[in-house]
Scaffold this motif. Structure first.
Motif, mmCIF file in Angstrom:
data_model
loop_
_atom_site.group_PDB
_atom_site.id
_atom_site.type_symbol
_atom_site.label_atom_id
_atom_site.label_comp_id
_atom_site.label_asym_id
_atom_site.label_seq_id
_atom_site.Cartn_x
_atom_site.Cartn_y
_atom_site.Cartn_z
ATOM 1 N N GLN A 1 45.340 44.626 66.098
ATOM 2 C CA GLN A 1 43.926 44.388 66.351
ATOM 3 C C GLN A 1 43.229 43.803 65.123
ATOM 4 O OE1 GLN A 1 42.702 48.288 67.688
ATOM 5 N NE2 GLN A 1 43.198 47.843 69.833
ATOM 6 N N VAL A 2 43.609 44.264 63.932
ATOM 7 C CA VAL A 2 43.015 43.725 62.702
ATOM 8 C C VAL A 2 43.360 42.248 62.552
ATOM 9 C CG1 VAL A 2 43.148 43.794 60.180
ATOM 10 C CG2 VAL A 2 42.832 45.912 61.467
ATOM 11 N N VAL A 3 44.620 41.888 62.806
ATOM 12 C CA VAL A 3 45.026 40.480 62.703
ATOM 13 C C VAL A 3 44.272 39.630 63.726
ATOM 14 C CG1 VAL A 3 46.948 38.870 63.027
ATOM 15 C CG2 VAL A 3 47.283 40.974 61.720
ATOM 16 N N ASN A 4 44.161 40.123 64.952
ATOM 17 C CA ASN A 4 43.424 39.384 65.984
ATOM 18 C C ASN A 4 41.989 39.128 65.536
ATOM 19 O OD1 ASN A 4 45.670 39.374 67.635
ATOM 20 N ND2 ASN A 4 44.989 41.095 68.899
ATOM 21 N N SER B 1 47.990 37.482 73.331
ATOM 22 C CA SER B 1 48.045 38.949 73.300
ATOM 23 C C SER B 1 49.443 39.477 73.013
ATOM 24 C CB SER B 1 47.564 39.516 74.644
ATOM 25 O OG SER B 1 48.384 39.042 75.706
ATOM 26 N N ASP B 2 50.455 38.647 73.169
ATOM 27 C CA ASP B 2 51.833 39.134 73.066
ATOM 28 C C ASP B 2 52.556 38.643 71.813
ATOM 29 O OD1 ASP B 2 51.887 36.500 73.825
ATOM 30 O OD2 ASP B 2 53.481 36.733 75.313
ATOM 31 N N TRP B 3 51.792 38.251 70.747
ATOM 32 C CA TRP B 3 52.519 37.836 69.548
ATOM 33 C C TRP B 3 53.320 39.029 69.019
ATOM 34 C CZ3 TRP B 3 51.242 40.300 64.936
ATOM 35 C CH2 TRP B 3 49.976 40.893 64.849
ATOM 36 N N LEU C 1 49.554 25.604 65.132
ATOM 37 C CA LEU C 1 50.198 26.891 64.868
ATOM 38 C C LEU C 1 51.182 27.152 65.998
ATOM 39 C CD1 LEU C 1 50.451 29.583 63.299
ATOM 40 C CD2 LEU C 1 48.548 30.452 64.684
ATOM 41 N N GLU C 2 52.481 27.013 65.694
ATOM 42 C CA GLU C 2 53.499 27.135 66.743
ATOM 43 C C GLU C 2 54.010 28.563 66.906
ATOM 44 O OE1 GLU C 2 56.848 24.581 66.674
ATOM 45 O OE2 GLU C 2 55.715 22.926 67.576
ATOM 46 N N ARG C 3 53.911 29.356 65.843
ATOM 47 C CA ARG C 3 54.496 30.696 65.924
ATOM 48 C C ARG C 3 53.758 31.612 64.980
ATOM 49 N NH1 ARG C 3 60.959 32.202 65.019
ATOM 50 N NH2 ARG C 3 60.697 34.479 65.053
ATOM 51 N N LEU C 4 53.571 32.854 65.395
ATOM 52 C CA LEU C 4 52.988 33.875 64.527
ATOM 53 C C LEU C 4 53.683 35.201 64.815
ATOM 54 C CD1 LEU C 4 50.562 34.246 62.453
ATOM 55 C CD2 LEU C 4 49.411 35.374 64.359
ATOM 56 N N LEU D 1 50.628 44.476 56.135
ATOM 57 C CA LEU D 1 51.431 43.808 57.154
ATOM 58 C C LEU D 1 51.873 42.448 56.616
ATOM 59 C CD1 LEU D 1 52.427 44.054 60.127
ATOM 60 C CD2 LEU D 1 50.439 42.672 60.769
ATOM 61 N N GLU D 2 53.177 42.201 56.661
ATOM 62 C CA GLU D 2 53.712 40.879 56.333
ATOM 63 C C GLU D 2 53.673 40.025 57.594
ATOM 64 O OE1 GLU D 2 55.407 39.956 53.242
ATOM 65 O OE2 GLU D 2 54.586 41.798 52.389
ATOM 66 N N MET D 3 53.504 38.712 57.398
ATOM 67 C CA MET D 3 53.406 37.830 58.554
ATOM 68 C C MET D 3 54.156 36.527 58.306
ATOM 69 S SD MET D 3 49.719 38.483 60.234
ATOM 70 C CE MET D 3 50.506 38.132 61.808
ATOM 71 N N LEU D 4 54.538 35.893 59.402
ATOM 72 C CA LEU D 4 55.143 34.574 59.370
ATOM 73 C C LEU D 4 54.360 33.676 60.319
ATOM 74 C CD1 LEU D 4 57.401 32.454 58.810
ATOM 75 C CD2 LEU D 4 58.652 33.468 60.741
#
Length: 370
Positions: free
Chosen positions: A83-86, A99-101, A346-349, A361-364
């Motif tokens: 939720q924080v990332v969103n 919603s499904d990343w 942005l193709e992928r998260l 949180l680490e992210m790609l």
């Protein structure tokens, strides 16, 4: 929840950030600091708890500065992080996320293979949150077993001495006394997806090997599914060469850019003669040359993200594909937003829960130019 592990509420209409609260709860709080635009508070009593609230597994919780989400179960922790990332991407990048990343998670305890212990007046421990005071710690539930054993056997040193400990894949523990910064250290071996990589306790290496493999696998998947021309790849902020070690399997030319001499010394051993090494910052590298015909770029910057100079240079260089690894979703949202506003996609998260019991949180993010 707000970024940083605190709950967000309004008290008499004023924004208030509350340590120790969870969404949907009714709590009694103490106001700690009053500021012009917001207040800061902490929970005194929980009157109506969130169903996901749990008893913290550590007796030092709320005094030790290491963890700030132990009062939430692991499923709730990961929901909060999502939720924080969103919210960050919607507010900063102006990008609504699907919603499904995926948010990948591993063991919630016993995962940490790096730790910095501090000698306090009552023994070894960790700094308290926002303080130089030391909370003495006899056991820590997030430490792996070898580090827990080291904590129990550290000798008494001068007050405020700090040692950085690192447990490798063989369970051997290296100890770097920061009061003796030039002391020699044993070489330690970490296996990531079958590749042996060397490091030591002085240089940075991810603390959670299980999640490091998941992250590296995600980057490697991009190479397999989007091979491109297979000619030229660059690894910015390359550290000891973890990503470059896998780039070498897919590209004819790989350049590792890293300013830290300790990391670079290990990278030269990990990568060998096939890789080119640039002992400079990303800004210095890009100031000297804008890489042309760059097929794949990996960037893994510090929490501050990419500097404006690097962002502008990469907008000009237009690598065919960029994998952006981030340890701060807010600066990632800022940087991704700028690329998207300049025509990139942005193709992928993906999210990677490297540090359960904390808000980190680490992210790609995978981006391609339009």
């Amino acid at each position: 929840m707000a970024q940083g592990g605190r709950a967000f509420a309004r008290v008499d209409g004023k924004v208030t950030f509350i340590d120790g609260a969870l969404p949907g709860e009714l709590v009694e709080v103490e106001i700690l600091k009053r500021r012009k635009d917001f207040d800061e508070a902490r929970v005194l009593r929980v009157l109506e708890p969130n169903p996901g609230r749990v008893d913290p597994p550590c007796p030092h919780y709320a005094r030790c500065g290491g963890c700030n989400l132990q009062h939430a179960g692991i499923d709730l922790q990961r929901l909060i992080k999502r939720q924080v990332v969103n919210e960050l991407f919607g507010r900063i990048a102006k990008i609504p996320l699907p919603s499904d990343w995926p948010l990948h998670g591993g063991e919630p305890l016993g995962y940490r293979r790096r730790a910095r212990f501090v000698q306090g007046s009552r023994g070894w421990g960790f700094r308290e949150e926002g303080s130089h005071a030391v909370e003495p710690v006899r056991s820590c539930p997030v430490l792996c077993s070898p580090l827990q054993k080291i904590l129990e056997t550290l000798p008494v040193l001068a007050r405020d001495s700090e040692v950085q400990c690192f447990a490798d894949s063989t369970e051997a523990v290296g100890i770097w006394n920061q009061d003796k910064p030039n002391s020699s250290l044993p070489i330690q071996i970490i296996k990531i997806l079958g590749k042996p990589l060397q490091a030591d306790a002085r240089v940075f290496f991810q603390s959670n090997f299980e999640m490091a493999e998941v992250l590296v696998s995600a980057v490697r998947d991009e190479l397999v599914h989007h091979p491109g021309a297979g000619k030229f790849s660059v690894d910015f902020f390359s550290g000891v060469g973890v990503f470059a070690a896998f780039l070498q399997d897919h590209f004819e030319r790989v350049v590792a850019v890293e300013w830290n001499p300790g990391c670079l010394a290990h990278a030269r051993k990990n990568l060998g003669s096939r890789c080119e090494f640039m002992s400079e910052s990303a800004e210095e590298f890009l100031a000297g040359q804008i890489p042309q015909s760059l097929d794949f770029l990996v960037v893994d910057p510090p929490r501050s993200g990419l500097s404006p100079e690097v962002r502008q240079a990469l907008l000009q260089a237009r690598p065919r594909r960029m994998a952006y690894v981030s340890c701060d979703p807010a600066t990632l949202a800022r940087d991704v937003g700028e690329f998207v506003r300049n025509g990139w996609k942005l193709e992928r998260l993906d999210g990677f829960d490297f540090y359960p019991q904390t808000d980190h949180l680490e992210m790609l993010a995978v981006l391609v130019p339009g």
